[in-house]
Write a protein that holds these residues in place. Structure first.
Motif, PDB file in Angstrom:
ATOM      1  N   ASP A 110      16.227  20.317   7.024  1.00 37.86           N
ATOM      2  CA  ASP A 110      15.579  21.619   7.141  1.00 37.86           C
ATOM      3  C   ASP A 110      14.507  21.791   6.069  1.00 37.86           C
ATOM      4  N   ARG A 148      25.497  22.637   8.146  1.00 39.23           N
ATOM      5  CA  ARG A 148      24.551  22.264   7.094  1.00 39.23           C
ATOM      6  C   ARG A 148      25.295  21.534   5.984  1.00 39.23           C
ATOM      7  N   VAL A 201      13.800  20.073  13.621  1.00 37.44           N
ATOM      8  CA  VAL A 201      13.269  21.170  12.819  1.00 37.44           C
ATOM      9  C   VAL A 201      11.751  21.160  12.895  1.00 37.44           C
ATOM     10  N   VAL A 220      14.590  25.841  14.194  1.00 32.48           N
ATOM     11  CA  VAL A 220      15.455  24.733  14.596  1.00 32.48           C
ATOM     12  C   VAL A 220      15.634  24.757  16.113  1.00 32.48           C
TER      13      VAL A 220
END
Length: 463
Positions: free
Chosen positions: A268, A285, A330, A336
């Motif tokens: 990201d 994440r 991304v 996303v």
């Protein structure tokens, strides 16, 4: 005393001449190859009665012997009259198709289904064309591609990383040479260096700015990291395919976190890793300090009969629902994009909310379909992968429709492949055929690399 000195002098001359090192790699017997090659050495001579030979490994020597036998017993002729001969007895360069005078080493590549210049690639670099750069089950360009290819990732410098069932490869951007970086033909979870490491169904891959390659492993339920020196280590989760370690879902520290078939990965805008935890139907994440947390998706719900079922819901990320998502990418703005495979649509995660970006989300193999047009009215059939081009275009590997789709300016269109028709054909975009394209990766020049799983190939598309 004088005789003794003469004798010593002669002995020194003899020893010096006898121990004189041979020209690098040259030999007369196998013993001369000791410490000259990695592993067991052999002195290969061609022809066999030659006085000197070349040091190589035993495996290389055996292959050289077979080539020599074919060369001695084979033919070398020019049947198509193009000036380049073909046959086992020929020295390179060799005509790869001696029935067609337009095909030979050095010929111009054409947008067709043939390897016109005999470089083991088809239609490479031709605009408006689909070609094959690796693979083939029946007549493989490289043998490893006869196993089920899974993932592809294009590095900023143009190198292409490829994963199959248990291995990681790299194709050099300049030479196009393919080397195996890590893994073997056997599954496992060994954290070691290069080809001594073991994987189990790796697919998603992403490179960070320092050259570390992060790999999602569905079979081992974990995320691995391979550093630039090819050292492979667990980055998050417990790498295991055992029943007791499968079907788990847990956040927390990297060592205590658990995944269930993590399938894809990207980085990201903050430098954290985003992982598609497919069978938990969540997006997770991995922070820079290796903490694992859920960023979108609530997972499954138990129905009246006790089965875990997944669904579809847009809204706040912590209340959204996915159905076995399979791909993630991304964009440059941090948005996303997610291939929500079993919901047959493409989702978007931005500003803490999940929305439907394209397609109509409906669960089930009998759902989904094919339709181009306005994004909200478009239809997909179990899309497995997405990627975002530098210009913001979202590309989709529409797996069960056997084609490559484009999402741009709120509309969906088909770039190549015949919808609902599986097959294999290289050539112009309008004629090319695919068989279950599973993974897509966009290079910095806008070209597309696609894992065409059912055809055991990696295809290259120049839009």
């Amino acid at each position: 005393m004088k005789k003794a000195l003469i004798f010593i002098g002669l002995l020194v001359v003899f020893l010096v001449s006898g121990c004189k090192s041979r020209e690098g790699g040259k030999c007369e017997r196998d013993d001369d190859c000791r410490d000259q090659v990695k592993g067991v050495g052999a002195c290969y001579k061609e022809p066999p009665d030659a006085k000197t030979g070349k040091c190589m490994t035993v495996k290389e020597a055996r292959a050289a012997i077979e080539r020599y036998k074919r060369k001695k017993s084979g033919k070398c002729q020019d049947k198509d009259g193009d000036g380049v001969k073909a046959g086992d007895a020929c020295d390179p360069p060799v005509d790869c198709d001696d029935s067609d005078p337009l095909i030979k080493p050095g010929a111009s590549e054409l947008c067709d289904s043939k390897d016109n210049n005999c470089n083991d690639e088809i239609n490479e670099g031709l605009k408006g064309c689909v070609g094959t750069v690796l693979g083939g089950k029946q007549d493989p360009v490289v043998k490893f591609m006869t196993t089920m290819t899974a993932g592809v990732e294009v590095a900023p410098n143009g190198d292409v990383y490829i994963s199959d069932e248990h291995r990681i490869y790299k194709m050099d951007a300049t030479t196009r040479k393919v080397i195996r970086l890590a893994g073997s033909n056997k599954p496992g979870n060994d954290d070691r260096k290069g080809t001594l490491a073991r994987f189990d169904k790796p697919r998603g891959m992403v490179l960070d700015a320092t050259g570390n390659l992060y790999i999602t492993e569905c079979g081992n339920n974990c995320v691995r990291r391979m550093d630039p020196d090819l050292n492979v280590t667990v980055w998050a989760g417990k790498c295991s395919s055992e029943a007791d370690d499968t079907g788990l879902d847990q956040n927390g520290d990297w060592a205590t976190a658990r995944f269930w078939c993590p399938i894809d990965i990207d980085i990201d805008k903050d430098g954290s890793l985003l992982v598609v935890d497919m069978l938990n139907s969540k997006i997770k994440r991995i922070t820079k300090d290796r903490k694992v947390e859920t960023v979108a998706g609530i997972g499954g719900k138990q129905d009246d009969e006790g089965y875990i079922v997944f669904g579809y819901a847009d809204g706040p990320a912590d209340k959204a629902q996915f159905n076995e998502p399979a791909g993630i990418a991304v964009g440059q703005d941090g948005a996303v994009y997610i291939a929500d495979r079993k919901n047959n649509c493409i989702r978007k995660l931005a500003d803490g909310k999940v929305t439907t970006f394209a397609g109509r989300c409906e669960a089930g193999k009998d759902k989904g379909g094919y339709k181009d047009g306005v994004a909200s009215a478009a239809r997909f059939k179990q899309p497995n992968s997405v990627d975002v081009a530098p210009d913001g275009t979202v590309w989709v590997a529409d797996t069960f429709n056997h084609c490559i789709r484009k999402i741009s300016d709120g509309k969906v269109s088909t770039l190549t492949g015949t919808p609902k028709q599986q097959g294999y054909y290289d050539g112009p975009l309008k004629d090319a055929l695919f068989n279950g394209p599973q993974t897509i990766s966009v290079a910095h020049d806008g070209s597309l690399y696609v894992v065409d799983t059912g055809n055991y190939r990696v295809r290259l598309i120049i839009p």
